[in-house]
Enzyme design. Structure first.
Site, PDB file in Angstrom:
ATOM      1  NE  ARG A 193       4.319  -3.595   7.882  1.00 36.08           N
ATOM      2  CZ  ARG A 193       3.042  -3.949   7.792  1.00 36.08           C
ATOM      3  NH1 ARG A 193       2.088  -3.018   7.954  1.00 36.08           N
ATOM      4  NH2 ARG A 193       2.688  -5.202   7.553  1.00 36.08           N
TER       5      ARG A 193
ATOM      6  CE  LYS B 168      -1.642   0.303  10.571  1.00 38.85           C
ATOM      7  NZ  LYS B 168      -0.690   0.255  11.711  1.00 38.85           N
TER       8      LYS B 168
END
Length: 289
Positions: free
Chosen positions: A269, A235
């Protein structure tokens, strides 16, 4: 005194033990996810090639140590384009069905904030629902998952994928996120739903500074007797901090996943399953030895 966090999930009658953290592999059925390595060919290119690619990626992730595979048909990156519920379902359902045909014991999650897509996916064989909106973008979601009786990932979000970054303002970040998750969790519990996984929503209405603070104080979320999911793979927080690209963010992802595991994450995740599974093993040995 902090509660002892719940360590099991009932996935279609199969009890999944989270005493050792689990890895959830990301399988995006979208043309516009922020990380190109997670995208599948769009269905319009070639249905057979698309399905074959999905099954091959699922096989690799399962072999590399994934407990769950998270199938998503709507990109939730900041500023992502709107996708209709029909198109979203058309993207994810054939992939879920094909993976389960090849791997009947695989535990699939559907990454959606829409109750109609969640219901169709569970009917097709999905064992979990991963809702980035925590029920805030579809008022039917909570009743739907309560009726389906499948584990539900309740994530913290303000706004929607198009507006969320303008809402990343908090009086006290950790307290505010805990309070807002608590309201949603209470509403879900009132419907009798049992298996809930909480996700603080890294990168969703959060700045990079917020992400680091949430990771440092992840243990605070143990006020809830629920397992925690951390989704920080590749991210913005990683690649902007290091001045690199998402394609170069694997090492940074592993570092922050390790921090999350040390601070209580029950599920990570990720796009890169093998590396995350190795982090789980090493952190588990570190804690035991």
């Amino acid at each position: 005194m902090l509660k002892s966090t719940k360590k099991t999930l009932n996935c279609r009658g199969r009890l999944v033990d989270l005493t050792t953290p689990a890895v959830m592999g990301i399988l995006n059925v979208t043309p516009d996810s922020f990380y190109g390595g997670s995208r599948l060919l769009p269905l319009t290119h070639s249905t057979s090639a698309h399905i074959d690619q999905a099954v091959a990626l699922a096989e690799r992730m399962l072999t590399d140590g994934a407990t769950f595979l998270d199938v998503g048909g709507y990109s939730t990156r900041p500023g992502a384009a709107e996708v209709s519920a029909v198109e979203e379902a058309d993207r994810v359902l054939p992939v879920i069905q094909a993976i389960l045909k090849s791997f009947p014991d695989a535990l699939l999650s559907v990454d959606t904030f829409r109750a109609s897509v969640a219901r169709q996916a569970v009917d097709a064989g999905a064992a979990l629902v991963n809702d980035v909106a925590g029920g805030t973008l579809d008022e039917a979601m909570f009743e739907t998952v309560a009726g389906l009786r499948v584990p539900y990932v309740l994530m913290h979000l303000r706004g929607n994928p198009q507006t969320m970054q303008s809402l990343a303002r908090y009086d006290n970040l950790v307290t505010d996120v805990i309070d807002e998750l608590g309201v949603r969790l209470a509403a879900l519990r009132a419907l009798g739903h049992k298996d809930v996984i909480l996700d603080p929503g890294f990168g969703f209405a959060k700045t990079p500074a917020h992400t680091f603070q949430l990771l440092r104080q992840l243990d605070a979320f143990r006020v809830f007797d629920e397992p925690l999911l951390v989704g920080i793979s590749r991210k913005t927080t990683i690649w902007k901090t290091l001045n690199i690209t998402a394609d170069q963010a694997l090492n940074g992802t592993t570092v922050l996943n390790t921090a999350a595991l040390l601070n209580g994450a029950a599920i990570v995740r990720v796009h890169d399953v093998r590396e995350a599974a190795e982090a789980v093993i090493l952190v588990d040995h570190l804690k035991k030895n």
